[in-house]
Design an enzyme around this catalytic site. Structure first.
Site, PDB file in Angstrom:
ATOM      1  N   GLU A  79      40.961  37.383  38.338  1.00 23.01           N
ATOM      2  CA  GLU A  79      41.287  36.377  37.327  1.00 23.01           C
ATOM      3  C   GLU A  79      42.153  36.960  36.218  1.00 23.01           C
ATOM      4  O   GLU A  79      41.911  38.053  35.730  1.00 23.01           O
ATOM      5  CB  GLU A  79      40.000  35.806  36.718  1.00 23.01           C
ATOM      6  N   ARG A  89      31.022  20.802  36.147  1.00 25.23           N
ATOM      7  CA  ARG A  89      31.104  19.801  37.227  1.00 25.23           C
ATOM      8  C   ARG A  89      29.694  19.472  37.723  1.00 25.23           C
ATOM      9  O   ARG A  89      29.419  18.353  38.167  1.00 25.23           O
ATOM     10  CB  ARG A  89      31.950  20.440  38.340  1.00 25.23           C
ATOM     11  N   CYS A 142      31.074  30.927  35.136  1.00 23.32           N
ATOM     12  CA  CYS A 142      31.906  32.127  35.349  1.00 23.32           C
ATOM     13  C   CYS A 142      32.959  32.250  34.265  1.00 23.32           C
ATOM     14  O   CYS A 142      33.157  33.331  33.698  1.00 23.32           O
ATOM     15  CB  CYS A 142      32.583  32.098  36.719  1.00 23.32           C
ATOM     16  N   HIS A 164      36.536  36.600  41.176  1.00 19.59           N
ATOM     17  CA  HIS A 164      35.799  35.640  42.004  1.00 19.59           C
ATOM     18  C   HIS A 164      35.852  36.098  43.467  1.00 19.59           C
ATOM     19  O   HIS A 164      36.903  36.549  43.933  1.00 19.59           O
ATOM     20  CB  HIS A 164      36.433  34.243  41.903  1.00 19.59           C
TER      21      HIS A 164
HETATM   22  N1  PCA Z   1      30.073  31.032  40.301  1.00 20.40           N
HETATM   23  C1  PCA Z   1      30.104  29.978  39.309  1.00 20.40           C
HETATM   24  C2  PCA Z   1      29.038  30.363  38.312  1.00 20.40           C
HETATM   25  C3  PCA Z   1      28.223  31.426  38.958  1.00 20.40           C
HETATM   26  C4  PCA Z   1      28.991  31.827  40.132  1.00 20.40           C
HETATM   27  O1  PCA Z   1      28.696  32.766  40.880  1.00 20.40           O
HETATM   28  C5  PCA Z   1      31.475  29.745  38.692  1.00 20.40           C
HETATM   29  O2  PCA Z   1      32.500  29.982  39.378  1.00 20.40           O
HETATM   30  O3  PCA Z   1      31.565  29.317  37.549  1.00 20.40           O
END
Ligand code: PCA
Length: 218
Positions: A79, A89, A142, A164
């Site tokens: 990111e 959401r 996140c 991610h």
């Molecule tokens: N993914 C979510 C929150 C926790 C996770 O592992 C997100 O992308 O916000």
């Protein structure tokens, strides 16, 4: 030198979260002299940033990589930017669903990652792992953790950012339907070790610069 890796607890009715499965495999490993320490964060807007701050306080790391699950993404999404918005959401693990709320009232609109994101993506790809720079970490927990992390460390020499990761094969199988990309926790951990290797080299050259009075951060 310590590097803190955080992963999230499962959320949205799942029983596993690939970010935590991978983080656990990294716990205690050494990468070119750096020790990897890990912490699990709750997928709860009201609690995640306190847990993150406590882990940073406890470990005093030289860098932090926060990990999270990204449904539907097939590569390591390194990111670039965290934004000052929570716009959920789905409800978090304690039922909260903030809409159009800031992560930090009066905070700046966004923070950039301070990790060497391009070097990390290039090295991952060179080692055969799918990786890309992502321009959005979403607006769920996140992004909140990424923003809070950058806010906490912005005036310190500690580098930090967010990655991610794709779903685990078991999660994809449970969803049925058209096949989504997935990665085993072992593959995730292996790839993350490649990215951490680049980060440690970056930190070491940074420290050489500081020692020689050049003090460049990047
Ligand atoms: N993914 C979510 C929150 C926790 C996770 O592992 C997100 O992308 O916000």
């Amino acid at each position: 030198m310590k590097i803190l890796i955080t992963g999230f607890e499962p959320f949205g009715g799942e029983t596993v979260n690939p970010s935590w499965e991978a983080a656990q495999l990294l716990a205690g490993q050494q990468v070119q002299g750096a020790s990897l320490v890990v912490a699990q964060l709750p997928c709860v807007f009201a609690k995640s940033l306190d847990a993150l701050a406590a882990a940073i306080q406890l470990h005093q790391p030289r860098a932090v990589i926060a990990l999270g699950q990204a449904d539907g993404r097939s590569d390591f999404s390194i990111e670039r930017v965290a934004i000052n918005v929570c716009d959920a959401r789905i409800p978090d693990n304690e039922g909260a669903q903030p809409i159009d709320e800031p992560v930090i009232a009066q905070g700046p609109a966004a923070y950039f990652s301070s990790l060497p994101i391009k070097k990390m993506a290039m090295h991952l790809k060179a080692k055969g792992h799918p990786a890309a720079i992502s321009q959005t970490a979403g607006t769920f927990v996140c992004n909140q953790v990424f923003y809070g992390l950058q806010h906490l460390l912005c005036n310190t020499p500690v580098l930090s950012g967010f990655v991610h990761v794709p779903l685990l094969p078991s999660q994809v199988a449970a969803r049925g339907g058209p096949s989504l990309a997935s990665m085993s926790s072992e593959t995730l951990a292996q790839a993350l070790l490649c990215a951490i290797e680049v980060l440690v080299q970056h930190l070491q050259s940074d420290e050489r610069d500081i020692k020689w009075g050049m003090g460049a951060n990047h």
